[in-house]
Design an enzyme around this catalytic site. Structure first.
Site, PDB file in Angstrom:
ATOM      1  N   ASP A   7       0.865  -1.180   0.000  1.00 58.38           N
ATOM      2  CA  ASP A   7       0.000   0.000   0.000  1.00 58.38           C
ATOM      3  C   ASP A   7       0.904   1.234   0.000  1.00 58.38           C
ATOM      4  O   ASP A   7       2.129   1.120  -0.153  1.00 58.38           O
ATOM      5  CB  ASP A   7      -1.009  -0.041   1.176  1.00 58.38           C
ATOM      6  CG  ASP A   7      -0.365   0.192   2.540  1.00 58.38           C
ATOM      7  OD1 ASP A   7       0.883   0.335   2.608  1.00 58.38           O
ATOM      8  OD2 ASP A   7      -1.100   0.226   3.543  1.00 58.38           O
ATOM      9  N   CYS A  63       3.047  -3.302   4.026  1.00 62.82           N
ATOM     10  CA  CYS A  63       2.223  -2.149   4.419  1.00 62.82           C
ATOM     11  C   CYS A  63       2.956  -1.468   5.575  1.00 62.82           C
ATOM     12  O   CYS A  63       4.156  -1.696   5.752  1.00 62.82           O
ATOM     13  CB  CYS A  63       0.795  -2.565   4.761  1.00 62.82           C
ATOM     14  SG  CYS A  63       0.604  -3.628   6.206  1.00 62.82           S
ATOM     15  N   THR A  65       2.741  -1.757   8.934  1.00 64.01           N
ATOM     16  CA  THR A  65       3.193  -2.710   9.960  1.00 64.01           C
ATOM     17  C   THR A  65       3.355  -4.121   9.427  1.00 64.01           C
ATOM     18  O   THR A  65       3.937  -4.970  10.106  1.00 64.01           O
ATOM     19  CB  THR A  65       2.149  -2.786  11.091  1.00 64.01           C
ATOM     20  OG1 THR A  65       0.895  -3.180  10.496  1.00 64.01           O
ATOM     21  CG2 THR A  65       1.974  -1.453  11.802  1.00 64.01           C
ATOM     22  N   HIS A  96       8.861 -24.838   8.379  1.00 62.11           N
ATOM     23  CA  HIS A  96       7.819 -25.539   9.140  1.00 62.11           C
ATOM     24  C   HIS A  96       6.394 -25.245   8.698  1.00 62.11           C
ATOM     25  O   HIS A  96       5.526 -26.100   8.838  1.00 62.11           O
ATOM     26  CB  HIS A  96       7.955 -25.210  10.637  1.00 62.11           C
ATOM     27  CG  HIS A  96       9.149 -25.863  11.269  1.00 62.11           C
ATOM     28  ND1 HIS A  96       9.375 -25.837  12.633  1.00 62.11           N
ATOM     29  CD2 HIS A  96      10.191 -26.563  10.730  1.00 62.11           C
ATOM     30  CE1 HIS A  96      10.507 -26.500  12.908  1.00 62.11           C
ATOM     31  NE2 HIS A  96      11.020 -26.939  11.756  1.00 62.11           N
ATOM     32  N   HIS A 131       5.837 -31.750   9.526  1.00 60.76           N
ATOM     33  CA  HIS A 131       5.303 -30.398   9.295  1.00 60.76           C
ATOM     34  C   HIS A 131       4.221 -30.409   8.220  1.00 60.76           C
ATOM     35  O   HIS A 131       3.307 -29.588   8.245  1.00 60.76           O
ATOM     36  CB  HIS A 131       6.435 -29.440   8.934  1.00 60.76           C
ATOM     37  CG  HIS A 131       7.489 -29.404   9.989  1.00 60.76           C
ATOM     38  ND1 HIS A 131       7.244 -28.933  11.257  1.00 60.76           N
ATOM     39  CD2 HIS A 131       8.774 -29.855   9.988  1.00 60.76           C
ATOM     40  CE1 HIS A 131       8.336 -29.060  11.992  1.00 60.76           C
ATOM     41  NE2 HIS A 131       9.274 -29.626  11.246  1.00 60.76           N
TER      42      HIS A 131
HETATM   43  C1  RB5 Z   1      -1.864   2.684   6.380  1.00 61.83           C
HETATM   44  O1  RB5 Z   1      -1.809   3.921   6.998  1.00 61.83           O
HETATM   45  C2  RB5 Z   1      -1.644   1.577   7.413  1.00 61.83           C
HETATM   46  O2  RB5 Z   1      -2.775   1.432   8.186  1.00 61.83           O
HETATM   47  C3  RB5 Z   1      -1.310   0.293   6.705  1.00 61.83           C
HETATM   48  O3  RB5 Z   1      -0.179   0.484   5.921  1.00 61.83           O
HETATM   49  C4  RB5 Z   1      -0.979  -0.899   7.564  1.00 61.83           C
HETATM   50  O4  RB5 Z   1      -0.020  -0.597   8.520  1.00 61.83           O
HETATM   51  C5  RB5 Z   1      -2.095  -1.656   8.111  1.00 61.83           C
HETATM   52  O5  RB5 Z   1      -1.931  -2.696   8.757  1.00 61.83           O
END
Ligand code: RB5
Length: 145
Positions: A7, A63, A65, A96, A131
């Site tokens: 994203d 993304c 996180t 695994h 596994h």
């Molecule tokens: C976008 O701002 C953020 O929410 C997205 O990149 C991500 O971290 C969501 O899990």
């Protein structure tokens, strides 16, 4: 062929990962975004679709996180997505869990580590054996629910 997508939060890190992997000889199919703000579930669905159809052997999702991408990807039948931020987990999710998608957070790790983890993910094989039985049980859960 490896599918990759992100994203808006992951654009710069995706570029770094693509460059590093291409230098190592991997072929990548970039599914966007190129910078346009977008919703991570849409990108997860695009990349995972290529893996489920067999057009791509594995996928990489980035993304902010990596968490949103991994939650969305794991809703798709046939996808085993792992959030990767260290080399041990990255190696063992291949050995695994036979993970076929790796997710990373552009706001939690740097581009150098991301490129290194991606290479580990793409070059480590599944161990099979006991596994395989456990992965089959994940598939059973998927089919029952
Ligand atoms: C976008 O701002 C953020 O929410 C997205 O990149 C991500 O971290 C969501 O899990």
């Amino acid at each position: 062929m490896i599918a990759i997508g992100c994203d808006h939060a992951g654009v710069e890190m995706k570029k770094a990962v693509i460059q590093a992997l291409e230098e190592k000889g991997f072929e990548l199919r970039d599914m966007g975004t190129d910078g346009e703000p977008c919703d991570y579930p849409d990108m997860a669905e695009r990349v995972c679709g290529l893996v489920v159809s067999g057009e791509c052997e594995k996928g990489i999702l980035i993304c902010g996180t990596g968490i949103g991408m991994s939650i969305a990807a794991n809703k798709i039948k046939g996808i085993r997505a792992a959030l990767c931020s260290d080399s041990f987990s990255t190696r063992f999710t291949r050995l695994h869990n036979d993970a076929n998608i790796m997710c990373m957070g552009a706001r939690t790790i740097g581009p150098g580590l991301a490129a290194e983890l991606a290479e580990i993910f793409l070059t480590t094989g599944f161990e099979g054996g006991r596994h395989q039985r456990r992965v089959d049980k994940i598939t059973d859960i998927e089919n029952k629910n």
